[in-house]
Design a protein around this motif. Structure first.
Motif, short mmCIF file in Angstrom:
data_model
loop_
_atom_site.label_atom_id
_atom_site.label_comp_id
_atom_site.label_asym_id
_atom_site.label_seq_id
_atom_site.Cartn_x
_atom_site.Cartn_y
_atom_site.Cartn_z
N THR A 42 -1.66 7.63 7.55
CA THR A 42 -1.73 6.28 7.09
C THR A 42 -1.35 5.40 8.28
O THR A 42 -0.36 5.81 8.91
N ALA A 79 -2.82 -0.17 5.98
CA ALA A 79 -3.03 0.98 5.24
C ALA A 79 -4.36 1.52 5.37
O ALA A 79 -5.03 1.74 4.34
N SER A 93 -7.33 0.15 -0.20
CA SER A 93 -5.89 0.47 -1.19
C SER A 93 -6.12 1.17 -2.39
O SER A 93 -5.55 1.93 -2.71
N GLY A 142 0.71 -1.23 -0.01
CA GLY A 142 -0.03 0.27 -0.04
C GLY A 142 0.83 1.38 0.06
O GLY A 142 2.04 1.13 0.00
N GLN A 183 -7.38 4.84 -2.02
CA GLN A 183 -6.21 5.45 -1.57
C GLN A 183 -5.53 6.18 -2.53
O GLN A 183 -4.68 7.08 -2.62
N GLU A 184 -5.03 5.19 -3.55
CA GLU A 184 -4.19 5.21 -4.71
C GLU A 184 -4.93 6.39 -5.95
O GLU A 184 -4.15 6.69 -6.65
N SER A 207 -9.87 -4.08 2.82
CA SER A 207 -8.60 -3.39 2.82
C SER A 207 -8.22 -3.50 1.30
O SER A 207 -7.27 -2.44 1.11
N LYS A 208 -8.41 -4.29 0.58
CA LYS A 208 -8.41 -4.26 -0.99
C LYS A 208 -9.03 -3.11 -1.35
O LYS A 208 -8.41 -2.25 -2.31
#
Length: 297
Positions: free
Chosen positions: A85, A134, A200, A79, A203-204, A196-197
């Protein structure tokens, strides 16, 4: 051949193994159930194996923008980490790491017996924390900022003062990140791995105008099914969750960078500075500039 399990390291030994050096630290060198502080780390671009640490470990990025890869008990996650974060690692987990840039981190180590005692007194589960990677949590971020500010401006007491501060954060961790045997996962809800996936992915791409279709495609679900299961698991609509992420990132940029309000607005996915200002004030009660003046580090 017999596999020898390494003995858990003490927090200071583990920090040294990762190449960390303290900027401000409390509880280090004492027989304290809590160690916390601000630590700096050089870049570690190649994977290395660290010993298990005998304490629960929470880290919040204070400065830097870096890519982090971690293996925890053989499971790899990756991440992007920016100020605010967080990652949470249960005690005695085997762990391997690499990260792309130097970083500044607020870190908290909590003795498992100390945490179990708090859990019993507060009636919050069994005192076992779950692995989280993350993620953004405004309560944790504000706690880290407060501790950093106090360390700069006042001579801090050790011992009971450190434990009292850590106890407040420990209760928050137990309420939101503990393994709760008394609270079964709702059938049909999204799993922790899926969330979580999804986080991530978002966030990107916070600078992009993400749609419900974009988010549901990450988990290979229909938009309708995804929206229903997401609301069931988080209590928020995907749109509200995404706006919360954008505003959380904006808060961090306002307090940790010299970027203009317009630059921040576009970097977190708003098409205009005026729209960003309206949404930001609705969330915080302040304009972006007023928030920066009050919280700039």
């Amino acid at each position: 051949m017999m596999t020898i399990t390494p003995q858990p390291a003490q927090p200071q030994e583990w920090i040294n193994h990762l190449g960390g050096s303290p900027v401000t630290a409390f509880g280090v060198g004492q027989r304290s159930p809590v160690i916390m502080g601000h630590f700096s780390y050089p870049e570690r671009p190649h994977e290395f194996i660290a010993p298990p640490v005998g304490s629960h470990y929470l880290s919040v990025t204070l400065a830097g923008s870096l890519f982090v890869e971690r293996k925890l008990d053989g499971k790899k996650v990756q991440g992007d980490f920016r100020p605010g974060t967080c990652l949470l690692m249960p005690a005695n987990s085997s762990n391997a790491w690499r990260w792309s840039e130097p970083t500044e981190e607020f870190q908290l180590f909590i003795d498992p017996d100390f945490l179990c005692g708090i859990a019993r007194r507060e009636g919050i589960g069994e005192g076992m924390l779950d692995d989280s990677f993350a993620f953004v949590d405004e309560t944790i971020w504000h706690f880290a900022q407060m501790m950093q500010s106090e360390a700069r401006n006042t001579p801090l007491a050790e011992g009971l003062w450190v434990e009292s501060c850590a106890r407040l954060l420990a209760v928050h961790l137990l309420r939101h990140y503990s393994v709760r045997s008394d609270v079964p996962r709702r059938l049909g809800g999204l799993t922790g791995h899926q969330l979580s996936k999804l986080q991530s992915f978002a966030q990107e791409r916070l600078h992009e105008p993400l749609t419900l279709e974009d988010l549901s495609a990450v988990l290979d679900l229909s938009p309708f099914h995804f929206a229903r299961q997401f609301k069931k698991e988080t209590g928020k609509s995907p749109h509200r969750w995404l706006v919360d992420l954008r505003i959380a990132r904006a808060r961090m940029l306002l307090t940790n960078t010299a970027m203009t309000v317009f630059e921040i607005a576009t970097s977190v996915g708003f098409q205009s500075q005026s729209r960003f200002g309206v949404v930001f004030k609705a969330h915080t009660g302040m304009t972006p500039m007023a928030y920066r003046q009050r919280h700039f580090l």
